[in-house]
Design an enzyme around this catalytic site. Structure first.
Site, PDB file in Angstrom:
ATOM      1  N   CYS A   1      39.663  43.541  26.603  1.00  0.00           N
ATOM      2  CA  CYS A   1      40.734  43.112  27.721  1.00  0.00           C
ATOM      3  C   CYS A   1      40.098  43.537  29.142  1.00  0.00           C
ATOM      4  O   CYS A   1      40.732  43.529  29.982  1.00  0.00           O
ATOM      5  CB  CYS A   1      41.870  43.979  27.475  1.00  0.00           C
ATOM      6  SG  CYS A   1      41.792  45.795  27.572  1.00  0.00           S
TER       7      CYS A   1
ATOM      8  N   HIS B   1      38.079  41.532  46.256  1.00  0.00           N
ATOM      9  CA  HIS B   1      39.196  40.553  46.526  1.00  0.00           C
ATOM     10  C   HIS B   1      38.745  39.243  46.643  1.00  0.00           C
ATOM     11  O   HIS B   1      39.527  38.338  46.467  1.00  0.00           O
ATOM     12  CB  HIS B   1      39.724  41.135  47.961  1.00  0.00           C
ATOM     13  CG  HIS B   1      40.692  42.037  47.922  1.00  0.00           C
ATOM     14  ND1 HIS B   1      40.839  43.405  48.225  1.00  0.00           N
ATOM     15  CD2 HIS B   1      42.007  41.945  47.198  1.00  0.00           C
ATOM     16  CE1 HIS B   1      41.815  43.795  47.972  1.00  0.00           C
ATOM     17  NE2 HIS B   1      42.675  42.929  47.261  1.00  0.00           N
TER      18      HIS B   1
HETATM   19  C1  PEP Z   1      39.095  48.321  31.673  1.00  0.00           C
HETATM   20  O1  PEP Z   1      38.673  49.381  32.061  1.00  0.00           O
HETATM   21  O2  PEP Z   1      38.191  47.241  31.422  1.00  0.00           O
HETATM   22  C2  PEP Z   1      40.384  47.771  31.562  1.00  0.00           C
HETATM   23  C3  PEP Z   1      40.751  46.684  31.056  1.00  0.00           C
HETATM   24  O3  PEP Z   1      41.320  48.650  32.200  1.00  0.00           O
HETATM   25  P1  PEP Z   1      41.618  48.860  33.795  1.00  0.00           P
HETATM   26  O4  PEP Z   1      40.869  47.667  34.644  1.00  0.00           O
HETATM   27  O5  PEP Z   1      43.038  48.541  34.148  1.00  0.00           O
HETATM   28  O6  PEP Z   1      40.879  50.209  34.111  1.00  0.00           O
END
Ligand code: PEP
Ligand code: MG
Length: 565
Positions: free
Chosen positions: A496, A199
């Site tokens: 991502c 956070h």
């Molecule tokens: C990841 O795992 O990098 C991702 C983008 O998905 P999340 O953070 O939602 O698990």
């Protein structure tokens, strides 16, 4: 993480290292949070029966006073800060917490002790649930301290508001403390604990405060010492050379001002196109991403809208929500991720309640093994949203581990006229990336989970933040493998995860062959602007240099040397 370099005084200032979270630099006297609240250490004399109602009222008034202060601060804040403060106020007002305390007072327990015991009951419960619920534990602890302070006449715990602009050093910060920081008085912050997804990190990013977490040796820095926090390099320098410190702060400011001019689209200085996209969770988030010049959405986390919902939302409700996001980016790329239920994002209607090891359990696409209809209905809703908005979204599945999983998902997506892809979050998927691409049209690497599964380290563990650092060379190797498979297949491979929000690492990912970067909206300009300052060949050299190192610090340093500027 973190090694501590403390040369003798004659050799210069001590430099402590940690994980850089928010770029920028700040110098000033160190301040620390006000001392911990003293909790009652004895049960205390039982409250006589005829005073128990009054004692309950005293508890209620204290909890309400705490909630009101937090609510007032929430009203003065925006974005994530406002959300965090409202959530904490909600905990102070929570009826279950209050009745747990009242039950104890009914049995004669004094209010401060009842507050501690009731909070302990909830903290134990949340910790046992794990994942996102476990992240509530610091909020409950913070509320407990505030209520006890109110009941016992101690000052409100939290961070000071110094007269001279200062830098804040802390072990860790309660979310509400970080959210309430005044950037005019606190110029930057460093914590001994915490990782890039804590956070503290998320809020510091929103406030634009230079921030370094996981700093070893921070305990030894006395309040009042002059400290330079460098959120790009991940360092905390004690008693820096004043001239050099000012130069560093000025250079960081120039770099940040350059961001203000970012308008997209993403490309390296020599014109190699790289889409810079946003991660969103709803229509409002998508509209904010448009305003931040994101070129589209690289990750629409559909599960986040349904956390806390006891029952599966109808196809109509889902379609309406998805259409809002699609409508924000007409004719642009929007990648919808199917429900990533489970582990740190449990959904009551999808997640098995009693898994021994949820991170390795029935999460993401695996939920469809138990309930194929859930996935079918979600795809129907995406198709409906696509029809209403006249768009052709890309749709990807989380937590894919095998080729047959990808093949099954792809045919369900294609049957609805949508474009199928899968996330690369499991090492087996990275190893078989090319085979997956025989079935799907794109890949998107989720580095948050890929690092968790490749390094066998819980992504939420502050103690293991070094292992899940996105600069881990082994993680970069898996990214390289996946990107190379994409090049051979002539299909796009994006990133991502949080890695894509780090401007320097973004350049390295491009050097590894990644074709799009999708990050928090607040990071879009930083990532895009940084990319526009470097040539593709420099990115490739930086990627090669980072791959050749053995640890995240060395990887960062190697890339920075090549991409400096
Ligand atoms: C990841 O795992 O990098 C991702 C983008 O998905 P999340 O953070 O939602 O698990
Ligand atoms: Mg993931």
């Amino acid at each position: 993480m973190s090694s501590t370099v403390s040369p003798p005084a004659t050799l210069g200032p001590a430099v402590l290292t940690g994980t850089p979270v928010v770029p920028g630099a700040a110098v000033g006297p160190a301040v620390r949070p006000t001392g911990a609240v003293r909790l009652p250490d004895e049960p205390g004399a039982a409250i006589p029966e005829d005073r128990r109602e009054a004692e309950k009222a005293r508890y209620g008034a204290a909890a309400e006073a705490v909630a009101e202060r937090l609510t007032a601060r929430a009203a003065a804040a925006t974005g994530v800060s406002a959300e965090v403060l409202s959530t904490t106020a909600g905990i102070a007002r929570d009826r279950a917490l209050r009745s747990a305390a009242e039950q104890r007072i009914d049995g004669g327990t004094p209010a401060p002790v009842a507050a501690v015991e009731a909070a302990a009951q909830f903290m134990d419960m949340f910790a046992a649930l794990g994942g996102l619920m476990a992240e509530r534990v610091p909020d409950v602890r913070d509320v407990r301290d505030r209520i006890v302070a109110e009941l016992t006449g101690q000052g409100e715990p939290g961070v000071p508001a110094p007269d001279i602009p200062s830098v804040l050093l802390a072990d860790d910060l309660a979310p509400a403390d970080t959210a309430g920081l005044d950037p005019a008085r606190i110029l930057g912050l460093a914590t001994r604990l915490g990782g890039t997804t804590s956070h503290t990190a998320i809020i510091a990013r929103q406030l634009g405060l230079p921030c370094v977490v996981g700093v070893g040796g921070l305990d030894d820095v006395p309040a009042g010492a002059t400290v330079l926090i460098d959120g790009e390099q991940g360092t905390v320098t004690v008693d820096p050379d004043p001239g050099e410190a000012q130069e560093r702060v000025a250079a960081a400011r120039v770099a940040i001002e350059a961001l203000a001019g970012y308008r997209g689209p993403g490309a390296t200085r020599d014109g190699h196109v790289v889409q810079v996209l946003a991660n969103v969770q709803d229509g409002a988030g998508a509209r904010a991403a448009v305003a931040a010049h994101a070129e589209g959405v690289g990750l629409f986390r559909t599960e986040l809208a349904f956390l806390g919902r006891p029952e599966e939302p109808s196809v109509e409700e889902q379609a309406a929500g998805y259409a809002e996001v699609l409508a924000a980016f007409p004719g642009r790329k929007v990648v919808v991720r199917t429900l990533d239920a489970g582990s740190d994002k449990p959904l009551a209607f999808a997640t098995p309640p009693d898994e021994a090891n949820p991170a390795l359990g029935v999460r993401g696409l695996r939920v469809a093994r138990r309930d194929p209809g859930l996935l079918e209905r979600q795809l129907d809703a995406v198709a409906e949203a696509a029809e209403r908005t006249g768009s052709t979204p890309w749709v990807m599945a989380p937590m894919v581990a095998t080729v047959p999983e990808a093949a099954g998902f792809a045919s369900a997506v294609r049957a609805r006229g949508l474009v199928p892809g899968v996330m690369i979050e499991v090492p087996s998927a990275a190893l078989h990336a090319e085979r997956l691409l025989a079935h799907v049209d794109f890949l998107s690497i989720g580095t948050n989970d890929l690092s968790q599964y490749a390094l066998a380290a819980d992504r939420l563990s502050a103690d293991l933040a070094e292992l899940t650092d996105p600069w881990q060379p082994a993680l970069l190797e898996l990214v390289a493998l996946t990107a190379a498979a994409g090049r051979r297949a002539g299909k796009p491979v994006g990133v991502c995860g949080e890695a894509a929000a780090d401007p320097l690492l973004g350049c390295v990912l491009v050097g590894l062959g990644i074709s799009s970067l999708s990050c928090a909206t607040s990071a879009v300009a930083r990532v895009g602007a940084r990319l526009s300052t470097v040539d593709r060949s420099a990115c490739e050299r930086a990627a090669e240099a980072a791959l050749a190192t053995d640890d995240p610090q060395a990887a960062r340093a190697a890339a920075r040397t090549i991409l400096a500027g």
